[in-house]
Write a protein that holds these residues in place. Structure first.
Motif, PDB file in Angstrom:
ATOM      1  N   PHE A   1       0.441  -0.952   0.371  1.00  0.00           N
ATOM      2  CA  PHE A   1      -0.063   0.264   0.096  1.00  0.00           C
ATOM      3  C   PHE A   1       0.409   1.423  -0.055  1.00  0.00           C
ATOM      4  O   PHE A   1       0.271   1.818  -0.846  1.00  0.00           O
ATOM      5  N   CYS A   2       1.769   1.155   0.516  1.00  0.00           N
ATOM      6  CA  CYS A   2       2.917   2.351   0.854  1.00  0.00           C
ATOM      7  C   CYS A   2       3.315   2.538  -0.330  1.00  0.00           C
ATOM      8  O   CYS A   2       3.512   4.204  -0.890  1.00  0.00           O
ATOM      9  N   GLU A   3       4.015   1.828  -1.356  1.00  0.00           N
ATOM     10  CA  GLU A   3       4.349   1.764  -2.198  1.00  0.00           C
ATOM     11  C   GLU A   3       3.525   2.302  -3.291  1.00  0.00           C
ATOM     12  O   GLU A   3       3.941   3.364  -4.132  1.00  0.00           O
ATOM     13  N   GLU A   4       2.206   1.602  -2.921  1.00  0.00           N
ATOM     14  CA  GLU A   4       1.609   2.312  -4.198  1.00  0.00           C
ATOM     15  C   GLU A   4       1.311   3.316  -3.825  1.00  0.00           C
ATOM     16  O   GLU A   4       1.335   5.010  -4.877  1.00  0.00           O
ATOM     17  N   LEU A   5       0.819   3.493  -2.951  1.00  0.00           N
ATOM     18  CA  LEU A   5       0.454   5.481  -2.598  1.00  0.00           C
ATOM     19  C   LEU A   5       1.857   6.583  -2.832  1.00  0.00           C
ATOM     20  O   LEU A   5       1.600   7.611  -3.250  1.00  0.00           O
ATOM     21  N   ARG A   6       3.416   6.144  -2.515  1.00  0.00           N
ATOM     22  CA  ARG A   6       4.292   6.953  -2.850  1.00  0.00           C
ATOM     23  C   ARG A   6       4.255   7.157  -4.548  1.00  0.00           C
ATOM     24  O   ARG A   6       4.723   7.916  -4.901  1.00  0.00           O
ATOM     25  N   GLY A   7       4.373   5.848  -5.587  1.00  0.00           N
ATOM     26  CA  GLY A   7       4.255   6.263  -6.719  1.00  0.00           C
ATOM     27  C   GLY A   7       3.176   6.701  -7.203  1.00  0.00           C
ATOM     28  O   GLY A   7       3.499   8.102  -8.112  1.00  0.00           O
ATOM     29  N   LYS A   8       1.962   6.964  -6.521  1.00  0.00           N
ATOM     30  CA  LYS A   8       1.217   8.470  -6.896  1.00  0.00           C
ATOM     31  C   LYS A   8       1.517   9.571  -6.517  1.00  0.00           C
ATOM     32  O   LYS A   8       1.075  10.264  -7.521  1.00  0.00           O
ATOM     33  N   LEU A   9       1.523   9.319  -5.436  1.00  0.00           N
ATOM     34  CA  LEU A   9       2.230  10.257  -5.097  1.00  0.00           C
ATOM     35  C   LEU A   9       3.617  11.897  -5.909  1.00  0.00           C
ATOM     36  O   LEU A   9       3.550  12.609  -5.926  1.00  0.00           O
ATOM     37  N   ASN A  10       4.471  10.694  -6.318  1.00  0.00           N
ATOM     38  CA  ASN A  10       5.338  10.999  -6.909  1.00  0.00           C
ATOM     39  C   ASN A  10       5.128  11.540  -8.683  1.00  0.00           C
ATOM     40  O   ASN A  10       5.367  12.218  -9.363  1.00  0.00           O
ATOM     41  N   ALA A  11       4.113  10.566  -9.166  1.00  0.00           N
ATOM     42  CA  ALA A  11       3.382  10.852 -10.265  1.00  0.00           C
ATOM     43  C   ALA A  11       2.367  11.992 -10.346  1.00  0.00           C
ATOM     44  O   ALA A  11       2.463  12.830 -11.447  1.00  0.00           O
ATOM     45  N   MET A  12       1.553  12.331  -9.350  1.00  0.00           N
ATOM     46  CA  MET A  12       0.816  13.969  -9.195  1.00  0.00           C
ATOM     47  C   MET A  12       1.853  14.909  -8.868  1.00  0.00           C
ATOM     48  O   MET A  12       1.868  16.191  -9.527  1.00  0.00           O
ATOM     49  N   ASP A  13       3.552  14.374  -8.373  1.00  0.00           N
ATOM     50  CA  ASP A  13       4.103  15.931  -8.023  1.00  0.00           C
ATOM     51  C   ASP A  13       4.605  15.795  -9.261  1.00  0.00           C
ATOM     52  O   ASP A  13       5.416  17.394  -9.950  1.00  0.00           O
ATOM     53  N   ASP A  14       5.177  15.162 -10.160  1.00  0.00           N
ATOM     54  CA  ASP A  14       5.474  15.647 -11.166  1.00  0.00           C
ATOM     55  C   ASP A  14       4.210  16.219 -12.418  1.00  0.00           C
ATOM     56  O   ASP A  14       4.833  16.677 -13.068  1.00  0.00           O
ATOM     57  N   ARG A  15       3.365  15.715 -12.592  1.00  0.00           N
ATOM     58  CA  ARG A  15       2.696  16.779 -13.292  1.00  0.00           C
ATOM     59  C   ARG A  15       2.711  17.764 -12.810  1.00  0.00           C
ATOM     60  O   ARG A  15       1.940  19.131 -13.807  1.00  0.00           O
ATOM     61  N   LEU A  16       2.082  18.467 -11.325  1.00  0.00           N
ATOM     62  CA  LEU A  16       2.107  19.636 -10.721  1.00  0.00           C
ATOM     63  C   LEU A  16       3.127  19.939 -11.101  1.00  0.00           C
ATOM     64  O   LEU A  16       3.392  21.615 -11.863  1.00  0.00           O
ATOM     65  N   GLN A  17       4.439  20.065 -11.087  1.00  0.00           N
ATOM     66  CA  GLN A  17       6.272  20.182 -12.127  1.00  0.00           C
ATOM     67  C   GLN A  17       5.604  20.649 -13.473  1.00  0.00           C
ATOM     68  O   GLN A  17       5.465  21.752 -14.098  1.00  0.00           O
ATOM     69  N   GLN A  18       4.530  19.975 -14.412  1.00  0.00           N
ATOM     70  CA  GLN A  18       4.480  20.223 -15.498  1.00  0.00           C
ATOM     71  C   GLN A  18       3.823  20.926 -15.806  1.00  0.00           C
ATOM     72  O   GLN A  18       4.373  22.036 -16.550  1.00  0.00           O
TER      73      GLN A  18
END
Length: 66
Positions: free
Chosen positions: A8-25
């Motif tokens: 669960f933590c790994e999946e959540l971390r992946g989602k947060l990283n994807a959201m952060d990347d999108r925010l930077q874009q």
């Protein structure tokens, strides 16, 4: 249970990283937006100036023919 939590933590971390990347874009796009608009307006103004100059030349040519 620990495996489920880790998963669960790994999946959540992946989602947060994807959201952060999108925010930077989005931030980069927002910063570039005004510059693109300025360039587009400058280009349009140059086209209008060229058109006005061509019209002035046509008017002057018509005046000399009269």
């Amino acid at each position: 249970m620990s495996q489920q939590i880790d998963s669960f933590c790994e999946e959540l971390r992946g989602k947060l990283n994807a959201m952060d990347d999108r925010l930077q874009q989005l931030k980069a796009t927002a910063k570039a937006g005004p510059e693109k608009v300025r360039q587009d307006l400058h280009s349009q103004a140059e086209k209008l100036r060229a058109s006005l100059n061509a019209d002035r030349a046509s008017i002057e040519a018509a005046k000399t023919r009269m």
